[in-house]
Scaffold this active site. Structure first.
Site, PDB file in Angstrom:
ATOM      1  N   GLU A 341       0.535  -1.057   0.145  1.00 20.28           N
ATOM      2  CA  GLU A 341      -0.145  -0.032  -0.053  1.00 20.28           C
ATOM      3  C   GLU A 341       1.031   0.912   0.090  1.00 20.28           C
ATOM      4  O   GLU A 341       0.492   2.143   0.694  1.00 20.28           O
ATOM      5  CB  GLU A 341      -0.809  -0.269   1.034  1.00 20.28           C
ATOM      6  CG  GLU A 341      -1.626  -0.914   1.197  1.00 20.28           C
ATOM      7  CD  GLU A 341      -3.154  -1.071   2.283  1.00 20.28           C
ATOM      8  OE1 GLU A 341      -2.695  -0.490   3.188  1.00 20.28           O
ATOM      9  OE2 GLU A 341      -3.651  -2.090   2.013  1.00 20.28           O
ATOM     10  N   GLU A 417      -3.764  -8.865   0.746  1.00 21.00           N
ATOM     11  CA  GLU A 417      -4.035  -8.680   2.211  1.00 21.00           C
ATOM     12  C   GLU A 417      -6.116  -8.561   2.287  1.00 21.00           C
ATOM     13  O   GLU A 417      -6.425  -7.942   1.006  1.00 21.00           O
ATOM     14  CB  GLU A 417      -3.808  -7.216   2.966  1.00 21.00           C
ATOM     15  CG  GLU A 417      -3.759  -7.508   3.882  1.00 21.00           C
ATOM     16  CD  GLU A 417      -2.586  -6.448   4.022  1.00 21.00           C
ATOM     17  OE1 GLU A 417      -2.014  -5.539   3.811  1.00 21.00           O
ATOM     18  OE2 GLU A 417      -3.710  -5.239   5.017  1.00 21.00           O
TER      19      GLU A 417
END
Ligand code: GAL
Length: 659
Positions: A341, A417
């Protein structure tokens, strides 16, 4: 916008300066020898000194690094090795630990040697009868030969080879292993290469390198491919801390985690969001886990003020090189991650940074693909960021999977994720509804497994994608175990200071969610688990839903012998696909019993939960009765409160309401 997150780093002291000093004499260090000091990680901003002189520094706390300190060591005298570490405030999104939390080694070798991390083993050709094992040895010195003996798991030599043929500083040999035993999660078979370096016939250096014979290939789920077994990635993300015992690496604690995860049916681990410990990789090699080794949580754009963004330009290449070189012979590693991210997902500079990093991974290891956990899915579809990656990894954003699959060229997607469902072990909230960001006075989350965060979801949102889309190659659930720090949704509520995301809690005890995933992932054993507990004094007559997580397709529920009806898994809703739910059960004290039926309607299993009486005793159970007397081995002792009859007492009359 900056927010006050009191529990973000576990509310533990990790900021400040720490010094380590060790006095050693090194009689082995004689003329012609080389001294290497190697760190498996040092948290953080390490500066290393020998006898008062600085030999080098390394900012990133998770990086493996080493220095040749031959010129700094004084022979025949006591030497002082000193390490200065400094953790800055605002440098992590979770509890990073502090200090020398992983191994430090001093190695004295002949100057004629295999260079540090210089042996690389790959298995580029595998058939039933034959495997080609390629071993490349980086060496220093003249007139050298490398002798290789490959030993099977019992230690018997199965193949040998010698070579003097050298290209620059490398000697490469291809060795055959007949009837190879393949490494896989079910059969983690390991060979050992014994490598000996000779100069003019004199032995100068020896290394033992364990490896597995296996090939890595990622495709959308297909029919049967002879010879190869395919795996859907059923994995979990793990932070590096070990809950209450902190971040100092402990092999027994890691092994316990992996033992619990094996029972869960989990076949893979993602070391979020940084380099794993070598001990964890060794265990995954031995126990059979696929491993995604991650590198960074930040590139150049910050998430936290003093995070990796400060070091990216100067150190990223070296940190990736060391990650790959130090760990590439581990059979378990099947993919690299260049980041999680990273805010650099926005903007064209980020696309260039990704290409640059991925090329470094490829240069250092052409055998494994690279992913990045992407949460800015719209942005990476537009910019080309997602299209460059070997394997596009999506963090959450289940509603964008279809679109990303259409737009990206790779033909597969990884749930890098997933979930981030939140729950507290043994805590149930009423009414039972699915909600985002719900907070309660007692700073707990409901174990009905329907609570999530604004960006996250419940397990079923991922499950339906894994089950229905052959191009989704698997998922990494956030997280296998609760960790220190990030107590979402109570980030700003003191004294919450550890996560609620885990499938197991901070002590490693399974939450209810464990059995939900187990019913989907563990194909060797049946699962039959019921929730909630049945001690609800004051809720008599009130609606108290009962959920059953089971590998069976149907079951009947009884309250004090009265049937509440049969529930079957169905495609009616995503929850009905995985959970058996009795939503209208009225609480009355006594016995709650579930009977599982096989598909022919025959009762095959049952479980009961009873209303317990007053707390009477504490039962202590050790998970290991014998441990090594080495100061490091561990036994975990679980304490359970029982009533007079030995029934489990789920709630104690100790009110705990802090805000
Ligand atoms: C993700 C992030 C993780 C953790 C998680 C909590 O976005 O990658 O590190 O913060 O959210 O849900």
């Amino acid at each position: 916008m900056a927010t006050e997150k009191t529990g973000r780093t576990g509310a533990l002291p990790f900021v400040g300066v720490g010094w380590y000093r060790k006095r050693i004499s090194v009689p082995e260090f004689t003329p012609g020898k080389q001294a290497i000091i190697q760190f498996d990680g040092a948290m953080s901003n390490a500066e290393v000194f020998v006898n008062g002189q600085m030999v080098g520094n390394r900012p990133y706390g998770y990086s493996y690094f080493y220095f040749d300190i031959s010129d700094y060591i004084i022979q025949g005298k006591e030497n002082v090795i000193a390490v200065r570490l400094e953790n800055q405030p605002f440098s992590s999104r979770w509890y990073p630990g502090a200090g020398l939390y992983r191994k430090v080694r001093l190695t004295i070798k002949d100057k004629v040697n295999f260079t540090q991390w210089g042996n690389t083993i790959t298995t580029p050709y595998i058939s039933e009868n034959l495997a080609k094992v390629t071993i490349r040895s980086k060496v220093q010195g003249e007139n050298l030969s490398v002798k290789i003996s490959i030993r099977d798991a019992q230690g018997a030599v199965v193949s040998e080879s010698v070579s003097t043929e050298r290209y620059a500083n490398e000697i490469e040999q291809n060795i055959s292993v007949r009837k190879p035993r393949l490494w896989s999660p079910e059969t983690p078979y390991l060979y050992t290469a014994e490598l000996k370096l000779y100069q003019n016939g004199v032995l100068k250096d020896t290394e033992l390198v364990r490896f597995g014979i296996r090939e890595i290939k990622y495709t959308a789920a297909k029919g049967f491919e002879p010879q190869w077994k395919s795996y859907q990635i059923q994995r979990v993300c793990l932070h590096h801390d070990l809950g209450p015992i902190g971040t100092a690496v402990n092999k027994a604690a890691l092994k316990r985690q992996l033992t619990i995860l094996k029972d869960l049916g989990c076949n893979a681990i993602r070391s979020s969001h940084n380099m794993p410990s070598i001990e964890q990789l060794e265990l995954c090699d031995e126990m059979g886990f696929l491993f995604l080794a991650e590198s960074f949580d930040e590139w150049k754009k910050p998430k936290v003020k003093n995070g990796y963004n400060l070091y990216f330009d100067e150190w990223a290449e070296q940190d990736v090189v060391n990650l790959v070189q130090a760990t590439r012979n581990h059979a378990c590693i099947v993919m690299w991650s260049a980041g999680n991210e990273v805010p650099d997902q926005w903007g064209s500079e980020g696309v260039k940074r990704l290409k640059w990093l991925q090329d470094i991974f490829h240069r250092e290891d052409p055998t494994r693909p690279v992913t990045v956990g992407m949460d800015q899915v719209k942005a990476v579809m537009e910019s080309g960021f997602g299209a460059i990656l070997d394997i596009p990894g999506l963090n959450y954003r289940t509603h964008l999977y279809e679109e990303a699959f259409e737009k990206f060229p790779q033909g597969i997607l990884l749930g890098s994720e997933t979930a981030s469902t939140v729950s507290s072990r043994g805590v149930y909230k009423f009414p039972v509804v699915s909600t985002a960001d719900k907070v309660y006075d007692d700073l707990q989350c409901s174990s009905y497994d329907l609570d999530f965060c604004s960006w996250s979801n419940i397990p079923e949102d991922d499950y339906v994608l894994q089950a229905d889309k052959p191009w989704v190659i698997g998922e990494f659930v956030w997280t296998g175990f609760d960790y220190l720090g990030e107590p979402t949704p109570y980030d700003n509520y003191w004294p919450a200071r550890s996560s609620y995301f885990g499938i197991c809690d901070l002590a490693g005890l399974p939450k209810d969610r464990y059995y939900l995933y187990r019913s989907l992932w563990n194909t060797n054993d049946q699962t039959l688990h019921m929730l909630p507990h049945w001690n609800w004094e004051g809720r008599e007559g009130q609606t108290t839903p009962v959920f059953v997580y089971t590998s069976y397709n149907q079951a009947e529920l009884f309250v004090n012998g009265k049937s509440q009806g049969i529930q079957r898994k169905s495609n009616e809703s995503k929850l009905n696909r995985t959970r058996l739910m009795w939503m209208d059960v009225k609480y009355e004290p006594g016995t709650l019993k579930v009977v599982a039926y096989n598909d022919e309607g025959k009762a095959v299993d049952e479980k009961s939960v009873v209303t317990a009486g007053k707390p009477h005793h504490i039962k202590l159970e050790a998970d290991r009765k014998t441990i090594m007397a080495n100061g490091e081995d561990l036994s975990y002792v679980t304490a359970t409160v029982g009533d007079k009859q030995g029934n489990f007492v789920p709630r104690l009359p100790i009110p705990c309401r802090l805000k």
